[in-house]
Design an enzyme around this catalytic site. Sequence first.
Site: not given
Ligand code: GLY
Length: 572
Positions: A380, A398, A422, A451
């Site tokens: 990210t 990200t 995620d 996230s």
């Molecule tokens: N993909 C990392 C986050 O959104 O935390």
Amino acid sequence: MRKSWGFFRFFIILILLANQFFCTAQENKGVVGKNGMVVSVDEYASQIGIDILKKGGNAVDAAVAVGFALAVTFPAAGNIGGGGFMIIRFPDTEEAVALDFREMAPGQATPDMYLDEKRDYVEERSLFGHLAVGVPGTVKGFELAMEKYGNLKWVDVIEPAIELAGKGFKLNERRADSFNRLNERFEQGTKEFFRVFSKPDGSEFKEGDIFIQKDLARSLRLIAEHGSQAFYNGEIAELIAQDMKKHGGLITKEDLGKYEAFVRKPVTGTYHGYQIISMPPPSSGGTALIEMLNILEGFDLGQKERYAPEILHLIAEAMKFAFFDRAKYMGDSDFSEIPVKLLTSKSHAEDIRGKIDLKKAIPSATMGEEILTIEEAKETTHYSVIDKEGLAVATTYTINGWFGSGVVAEGTGILLNNEMDDFNVKPGYTDDKGLIGTKPNLIEPHKRMLSSMTPTLVIKDGKVYMITGSPGGRTIINTVLNVIINVIDFNMPIQDAIDAHRMNHEWMPDLLRLEKGAITEELIESLKAMGHTMKESSRWRQGDAHSILIDPKTGYYYGAADKRSQGSAIGY
Ligand code: GLY
């Protein structure tokens, strides 16, 4: 007389400036500026942000321009094919807003889309290729930011990125290396992906090579001319939907047309009299950060050395409790009730403090019978911006994994995310290998995946004091915690606070990790004696926290780029 007074003033200013720069070198305060500061992972992007500020743009204009630039110069994580969050605070009203442009699941997504016929989770499907892609949010988010809070014209903040993509930019060693190593990660990257990120003659990229992205320049031009409409309803939407159809992806033109970015109310808390403003759901970041700070506020951390075992123990225990709550309760608040108020309350922290043993680590497994969490991707990027009025912007965005899903939609030059990973991917099933099946973060059509991104502002006496955030999957929240306590409890100047070795515990796996340099044999033994499982890895490198601190006395801005990624802080 007038002349000598002018000379005297000039002399005093020189001395003051010299003093500032001298302090910078001695005390690791970072780069100094008075009128504006931009700190990001990339020099081109930071310079573009500063140019926008100098041109009369505000911090939102600069932040959006930096975001578009990073989509060109830092394709591993910068993006228009992903999503993210932006916290903005206005100096006049002292109000703050949280922009949510997180990706969402396509309309045809199902909770078990990553399971095979035996209901086993197939990791490759949520990580690589078209099925891993969530509906991108960045372009809508940036447009929303500009429409509501920007000063300049939309085209003005995209033009620098178009130029970088069309005319190319010089690769530094890291960037060249990252392109050369793509086939280590992407056995299954699409043909188009490899076409974009390799040289036509098959040779390796070298430092100093000019990297040109004609298709991306064209897509950016369409977005500059037609707004987000081009991406979500127009030609780009058409190309993405076609590519999805051709390769078994789920995103349709209708999904793209349905996507919305939102202005949300940030989550807020206090820590030793400072106000903390951070990201609410669908990020767990702000909530978990405030929960940890509330727990730690009851212990006087600053009484001891930063790396005293007692201090690391307390921080690790706070991390465990917050990450347990994260796993249990958190998901998209538009789909289920998330108890943010409870989790960020001082009384909840007090309850937790009552459970913390000052000398013994609580084994994570005893804290909840279910739940081990799946390793999240760490790629990210975060950047911080402030303008001369004090308008402050913290952005973390990200495409999830390093170079996302490995999919570039044909003809667009746009690298797409693998953010679907995620979500909790195996409903109702939790094991000790890293799967979690709790309900709030199961896949549902048009839902946003949970996230950990934590773009954060710290406020002191009504004024912005710090702007911070980081990449790093779930470690993001802990990186931001490390930075904040380094400054507030241990009085470190911002650059020292960024450089200092970081620590991480995520409840599960039950593992306390410390960056190289903080670890001594003695420290490890003390922590092990308290019951902590330590993993000593010299390669553990946690986060990339490009941050700004505003000196309340002088009003000077101190930009601290994170050396872990050789980031760039530019002030003026
Ligand atoms: N993909 C990392 C986050 O959104 O935390």
